[in-house]
Design an enzyme around this catalytic site. Structure first.
Site, mmCIF file in Angstrom:
data_model
loop_
_atom_site.group_PDB
_atom_site.id
_atom_site.type_symbol
_atom_site.label_atom_id
_atom_site.label_comp_id
_atom_site.label_asym_id
_atom_site.label_seq_id
_atom_site.Cartn_x
_atom_site.Cartn_y
_atom_site.Cartn_z
ATOM 1 N N CYS A 193 -3.429 4.238 9.404
ATOM 2 C CA CYS A 193 -2.194 3.684 9.979
ATOM 3 C C CYS A 193 -1.577 4.585 11.031
ATOM 4 O O CYS A 193 -0.378 4.471 11.318
ATOM 5 C CB CYS A 193 -1.177 3.420 8.875
ATOM 6 S SG CYS A 193 -1.790 2.341 7.585
ATOM 7 N N CYS A 243 0.847 -1.202 0.000
ATOM 8 C CA CYS A 243 0.000 0.000 0.000
ATOM 9 C C CYS A 243 0.884 1.254 0.000
ATOM 10 O O CYS A 243 0.660 2.191 -0.780
ATOM 11 C CB CYS A 243 -0.926 -0.042 1.219
ATOM 12 S SG CYS A 243 -2.150 1.276 1.253
ATOM 13 N N CYS A 244 1.920 1.261 0.855
ATOM 14 C CA CYS A 244 2.837 2.416 0.884
ATOM 15 C C CYS A 244 3.578 2.549 -0.440
ATOM 16 O O CYS A 244 3.850 3.662 -0.893
ATOM 17 C CB CYS A 244 3.847 2.274 2.023
ATOM 18 S SG CYS A 244 3.228 2.795 3.633
ATOM 19 N N CYS A 264 7.631 4.027 5.953
ATOM 20 C CA CYS A 264 6.780 3.820 4.779
ATOM 21 C C CYS A 264 7.603 3.504 3.540
ATOM 22 O O CYS A 264 7.068 3.102 2.515
ATOM 23 C CB CYS A 264 5.879 5.023 4.538
ATOM 24 S SG CYS A 264 6.712 6.586 4.647
ATOM 25 N N CYS A 321 -1.183 8.461 7.425
ATOM 26 C CA CYS A 321 -2.538 8.196 6.941
ATOM 27 C C CYS A 321 -3.477 7.866 8.110
ATOM 28 O O CYS A 321 -3.049 7.298 9.119
ATOM 29 C CB CYS A 321 -2.531 7.009 5.992
ATOM 30 S SG CYS A 321 -1.612 7.297 4.477
HETATM 31 S S1 SF4 Z 1 0.465 4.619 5.645
HETATM 32 FE FE1 SF4 Z 1 -1.117 2.994 5.544
HETATM 33 S S2 SF4 Z 1 -2.808 3.758 4.275
HETATM 34 FE FE2 SF4 Z 1 -1.024 5.118 4.000
HETATM 35 S S3 SF4 Z 1 -0.053 4.382 2.191
HETATM 36 FE FE3 SF4 Z 1 0.987 3.337 3.897
HETATM 37 S S4 SF4 Z 1 -0.161 1.430 4.332
HETATM 38 FE FE4 SF4 Z 1 -1.403 2.717 2.922
#
Ligand code: SF4
Length: 233
Positions: free
Chosen positions: A205, A119-120, A228, A202
């Site tokens: 998270c 996701c990151c 991240c 985010c």
């Molecule tokens: S911090 Fe969490 S929601 Fe944001 S990009 Fe990374 S995994 Fe995705």
């Protein structure tokens, strides 16, 4: 490249006893027109906005809009724009190539609960790679005492991951130094910091931390993940 890295190390070492403003004063003219501030509107980053504004108000900033930022973060962005009279072209919003809906369709719902690294990668690292392509140097707010993974950060160093120079003016500063600056210069800051969110990313998270906890303990709470990927070699 080895020479370039050695040159940067020598330059960085020569600035070790200097203040962040001196580091910026050395780096901004050297990379004029090709340097950018990475800004998440956290405490360190708003300090840098203020310092840079005093030295060269034309320097642009970018922020990685993951589509999952807190309302307070967007409001802080707006207050910063107003306070420093930033032009629209100076505040670069960088987004993922995938909308949250397309990401869910492609990788499943709530990817951050299953594969936060992926996701990151999709929402932060790839967009960062894209935006940095236009620059020779980027400025970040990382500090050595934020995490063991940041303890070796130079004031100025070669960023081999993204292929440009990385300037970390606050590397030697403490959390107390950052807040002293914010108070003295009345810099606008994210109000979540007053609600036990020392590190803000985010919504999915980021959680508040208990008194005495590691400042980054609220990030990816149910995972061993601590970065991240933006500042990982
Ligand atoms: S911090 Fe969490 S929601 Fe944001 S990009 Fe990374 S995994 Fe995705």
């Amino acid at each position: 490249m080895a020479d370039r890295k050695a040159d940067l190390k020598g330059w960085s070492d020569s600035l070790e006893s200097q203040q962040p403003q001196d580091v910026l004063a050395a780096a901004l003219p050297r990379y004029a027109g090709k340097i950018v501030l990475a800004c998440s509107f956290g405490a360190e980053d708003v300090v840098l906005v203020d310092m840079i504004h005093r030295l060269d108000p034309s320097v642009p900033l970018f922020y990685l809009d993951t589509d999952f930022l807190f309302a307070e973060t967007y409001a802080t962005r707006d207050r910063i724009i107003e306070r420093y009279h930033l032009k629209a072209t100076q505040v670069i919003r960088v987004t993922s190539l995938l909308t949250p809906e397309r990401q869910a369709a492609q990788y499943g719902d709530a990817l951050w609960t299953k594969e936060p690294d992926r996701c990151c990668q999709l929402r932060k690292v790839e967009p960062l790679t894209r935006v940095l392509q236009g620059y020779d140097a980027w400025i970040t707010g990382i500090r050595r005492d934020q995490a063991p993974s940041r303890a070796g950060a130079g004031l100025i160093e070669w960023d081999g991951k993204f292929g440009l120079v990385k300037v970390n003016p606050l590397a030697r500063w403490t959390w107390t130094d950052v807040w002293t600056y914010i108070k003295v210069y009345e810099v606008p800051y994210n109000p979540l910091h007053d609600r036990n969110y020392p590190s803000i990313g985010c919504t999915h998270c980021t959680a508040p931390v208990a008194d005495g906890d590691d400042p980054r303990a609220g990030r990816w709470k149910n995972f061993t993940k601590t970065e991240c990927g933006l500042h990982k070699a």
